[in-house]
Design an enzyme around this catalytic site. Structure first.
Site, PDB file in Angstrom:
ATOM      1  N   ASP A   1      -1.530  39.910   0.330  1.00  0.00           N
ATOM      2  CA  ASP A   1      -1.969  40.065   1.646  1.00  0.00           C
ATOM      3  C   ASP A   1      -3.399  40.109   2.039  1.00  0.00           C
ATOM      4  O   ASP A   1      -4.165  40.622   1.295  1.00  0.00           O
ATOM      5  CB  ASP A   1      -1.182  41.270   2.177  1.00  0.00           C
ATOM      6  CG  ASP A   1      -0.902  41.372   3.519  1.00  0.00           C
ATOM      7  OD1 ASP A   1      -1.320  40.297   4.184  1.00  0.00           O
ATOM      8  OD2 ASP A   1      -0.630  42.591   4.135  1.00  0.00           O
TER       9      ASP A   1
ATOM     10  N   ASN B   1       7.661  35.485   8.601  1.00  0.00           N
ATOM     11  CA  ASN B   1       6.216  34.567   8.576  1.00  0.00           C
ATOM     12  C   ASN B   1       6.632  33.102   9.288  1.00  0.00           C
ATOM     13  O   ASN B   1       5.704  32.575   9.973  1.00  0.00           O
ATOM     14  CB  ASN B   1       5.735  34.180   7.341  1.00  0.00           C
ATOM     15  CG  ASN B   1       4.915  35.311   6.528  1.00  0.00           C
ATOM     16  OD1 ASN B   1       4.828  35.296   5.341  1.00  0.00           O
ATOM     17  ND2 ASN B   1       4.450  36.251   7.446  1.00  0.00           N
ATOM     18  N   TRP B   2       7.927  32.769   9.419  1.00  0.00           N
ATOM     19  CA  TRP B   2       8.275  31.980  10.464  1.00  0.00           C
ATOM     20  C   TRP B   2       8.014  32.139  11.677  1.00  0.00           C
ATOM     21  O   TRP B   2       7.828  31.149  12.638  1.00  0.00           O
ATOM     22  CB  TRP B   2       9.864  31.556  10.288  1.00  0.00           C
ATOM     23  CG  TRP B   2       9.984  31.031   8.904  1.00  0.00           C
ATOM     24  CD1 TRP B   2      11.003  31.513   7.860  1.00  0.00           C
ATOM     25  CD2 TRP B   2       9.857  29.550   8.498  1.00  0.00           C
ATOM     26  NE1 TRP B   2      11.063  30.543   6.795  1.00  0.00           N
ATOM     27  CE2 TRP B   2      10.471  29.271   7.027  1.00  0.00           C
ATOM     28  CE3 TRP B   2       9.174  28.592   8.934  1.00  0.00           C
ATOM     29  CZ2 TRP B   2      10.402  28.265   6.126  1.00  0.00           C
ATOM     30  CZ3 TRP B   2       8.900  27.268   8.176  1.00  0.00           C
ATOM     31  CH2 TRP B   2       9.502  27.176   6.906  1.00  0.00           C
TER      32      TRP B   2
ATOM     33  N   ASN C   1      -5.375  37.630   3.669  1.00  0.00           N
ATOM     34  CA  ASN C   1      -5.933  36.170   3.868  1.00  0.00           C
ATOM     35  C   ASN C   1      -6.609  35.901   5.212  1.00  0.00           C
ATOM     36  O   ASN C   1      -7.683  35.661   5.359  1.00  0.00           O
ATOM     37  CB  ASN C   1      -5.045  34.912   3.668  1.00  0.00           C
ATOM     38  CG  ASN C   1      -4.387  34.688   2.137  1.00  0.00           C
ATOM     39  OD1 ASN C   1      -5.019  35.558   1.435  1.00  0.00           O
ATOM     40  ND2 ASN C   1      -3.554  33.957   1.785  1.00  0.00           N
TER      41      ASN C   1
ATOM     42  N   ARG D   1       3.080  49.137   2.914  1.00  0.00           N
ATOM     43  CA  ARG D   1       4.440  48.791   3.021  1.00  0.00           C
ATOM     44  C   ARG D   1       4.961  47.988   2.327  1.00  0.00           C
ATOM     45  O   ARG D   1       4.162  47.120   1.614  1.00  0.00           O
ATOM     46  CB  ARG D   1       4.599  48.639   4.818  1.00  0.00           C
ATOM     47  CG  ARG D   1       3.680  47.332   5.027  1.00  0.00           C
ATOM     48  CD  ARG D   1       4.140  47.193   6.673  1.00  0.00           C
ATOM     49  NE  ARG D   1       2.947  46.067   7.006  1.00  0.00           N
ATOM     50  CZ  ARG D   1       1.923  46.482   7.980  1.00  0.00           C
ATOM     51  NH1 ARG D   1       1.749  47.620   7.950  1.00  0.00           N
ATOM     52  NH2 ARG D   1       1.129  45.516   8.270  1.00  0.00           N
TER      53      ARG D   1
ATOM     54  N   TRP E   1      -9.562  38.579   5.630  1.00  0.00           N
ATOM     55  CA  TRP E   1     -10.776  37.922   4.969  1.00  0.00           C
ATOM     56  C   TRP E   1     -11.476  36.867   5.677  1.00  0.00           C
ATOM     57  O   TRP E   1     -12.614  36.834   5.845  1.00  0.00           O
ATOM     58  CB  TRP E   1     -10.177  37.341   3.519  1.00  0.00           C
ATOM     59  CG  TRP E   1     -11.272  37.034   2.534  1.00  0.00           C
ATOM     60  CD1 TRP E   1     -11.705  37.905   1.713  1.00  0.00           C
ATOM     61  CD2 TRP E   1     -11.770  35.833   2.372  1.00  0.00           C
ATOM     62  NE1 TRP E   1     -12.715  37.145   0.980  1.00  0.00           N
ATOM     63  CE2 TRP E   1     -12.875  35.820   1.331  1.00  0.00           C
ATOM     64  CE3 TRP E   1     -11.760  34.593   3.327  1.00  0.00           C
ATOM     65  CZ2 TRP E   1     -13.551  34.847   1.164  1.00  0.00           C
ATOM     66  CZ3 TRP E   1     -12.678  33.623   2.560  1.00  0.00           C
ATOM     67  CH2 TRP E   1     -13.642  33.617   1.587  1.00  0.00           C
TER      68      TRP E   1
ATOM     69  N   SER F   1       7.208  34.921   3.884  1.00  0.00           N
ATOM     70  CA  SER F   1       8.315  35.784   4.183  1.00  0.00           C
ATOM     71  C   SER F   1       9.168  35.110   5.393  1.00  0.00           C
ATOM     72  O   SER F   1       8.724  34.298   6.016  1.00  0.00           O
ATOM     73  CB  SER F   1       8.062  37.024   4.528  1.00  0.00           C
ATOM     74  OG  SER F   1       7.004  37.092   5.917  1.00  0.00           O
ATOM     75  N   THR F   2      10.486  35.525   5.477  1.00  0.00           N
ATOM     76  CA  THR F   2      11.270  35.042   6.581  1.00  0.00           C
ATOM     77  C   THR F   2      10.604  35.345   7.948  1.00  0.00           C
ATOM     78  O   THR F   2      10.552  34.207   8.541  1.00  0.00           O
ATOM     79  CB  THR F   2      12.591  35.757   6.622  1.00  0.00           C
ATOM     80  OG1 THR F   2      13.208  35.645   5.160  1.00  0.00           O
ATOM     81  CG2 THR F   2      13.594  35.395   7.675  1.00  0.00           C
TER      82      THR F   2
END
Ligand code: IPE
Ligand code: IPE
Ligand code: MG
Length: 249
Positions: A21, A69-70, A23, A195, A26, A66-67
């Site tokens: 996690d 992230n869709w 990106n 988390r 950054w 992740s799901t």
């Protein structure tokens, strides 16, 4: 002394899982687009895969998408998917050289045809790799995984292949995406978030959690070694007392 020197290689975790996690942050801190951060993040992936294989870790699971992230903006999703194809193209050599086999966990039916094809191709060509298994969590979420497992188990009961009162923890394990893979001993999350974000909820039941402020594109081999060294200092009690643990050692 480096963190690498502090590691006892005879007591390594068999399975390490990582939530990669930070990106976007950054990149934003450098005044760049989030996608730039994802590109840098892909470099960190290679370093960590190499570090894990060199140490002798048997299973490395990386949370790539992740799901949930869709729900990101379409252009970010498509950049991530393009990057996935590029990474698979570029890293297959690294996987073969290091005798690493790839596996995916997640709802691959939601992936576009070209990503899915490339992924399945990588899994096939690396299948002979026996040194380490690289598990890529892609279009993955734990609640999706557990829900899918429930459906499968319910269907087996409905067809009369299984009795409801014969369902055990092993039945559940066998119906998860991670069937056959031991639970992670160590879970690392970068970027300072504390988390689990729908990652391996069932499998993390007794996993040691390690959080670092380091943003994923900055995460390197020494950071990985540091997490392992930290893990090795902990006493894992599994509900027992400290005295019971000492007796067994
Ligand atoms: C992790 O970095 C990569 C993915 C979730 C795909 P993020 O993109 O979540 O970066 P932050 O957390 O917004 O900084
Ligand atoms: C978790 O990171 C998923 C991956 C690293 C692939 P997120 O950035 O999506 O998680 P939240 O939204 O901060 O919980
Ligand atoms: Mg994030």
């Amino acid at each position: 002394m480096t963190f690498r020197d502090q590691i006892n290689t005879s007591r390594l975790p068999r399975h390490v899982a990582v939530i990669m996690d930070g990106n976007g942050r950054w990149a934003r801190r450098r005044g760049k687009e989030r996608v730039f951060g994802h590109h840098q993040g892909a470099r960190a992936v290679r370093k960590v895969i190499e570090a894990a294989a060199e140490l002798g870790i048997e299973y490395l699971t990386l949370y790539a998408f992740s799901t949930e992230n869709w729900n990101r903006p379409d252009d970010e999703i498509s950049a991530l998917m393009d990057l996935m194809i590029d990474s698979l193209n570029n890293e297959t050599e690294t996987l073969l050289k290091n005798k690493i086999s790839a596996k995916v966990i997640g709802d691959i039916n939601r992936l576009s045809e070209n990503v899915r094809t490339k992924l399945l191709e990588t899994i096939e060509v690396t299948a002979g790799g026996t040194r380490m298994k690289l598990v890529v969590a892609l279009s993955y979420s734990s609640r999706w995984e557990i829900t899918t497992a429930c459906r499968r188990i319910a269907s087996a009961v409905q067809k009369g292949h299984l009795r409801a009162d014969h369902i055990t923890e092993e039945t559940v394990n066998a119906n998860l995406e991670t069937a056959g893979i031991p639970d992670p001993e160590l879970m690392i999350r970068t970027s300072g978030e504390k988390r689990v974000s729908n990652f391996l909820l069932w499998q993390l039941a007794y996993t040691e959690l390690y959080f670092t402020e380091r943003l994923w594109p900055d995460f390197g081999k020494e950071d990985f070694y540091k997490a392992i060294a930290d893990f090795q200092k902990r006493e894992r009690r599994y509900g027992k007392t400290s005295e019971q643990i000492a007796e067994n050692n």
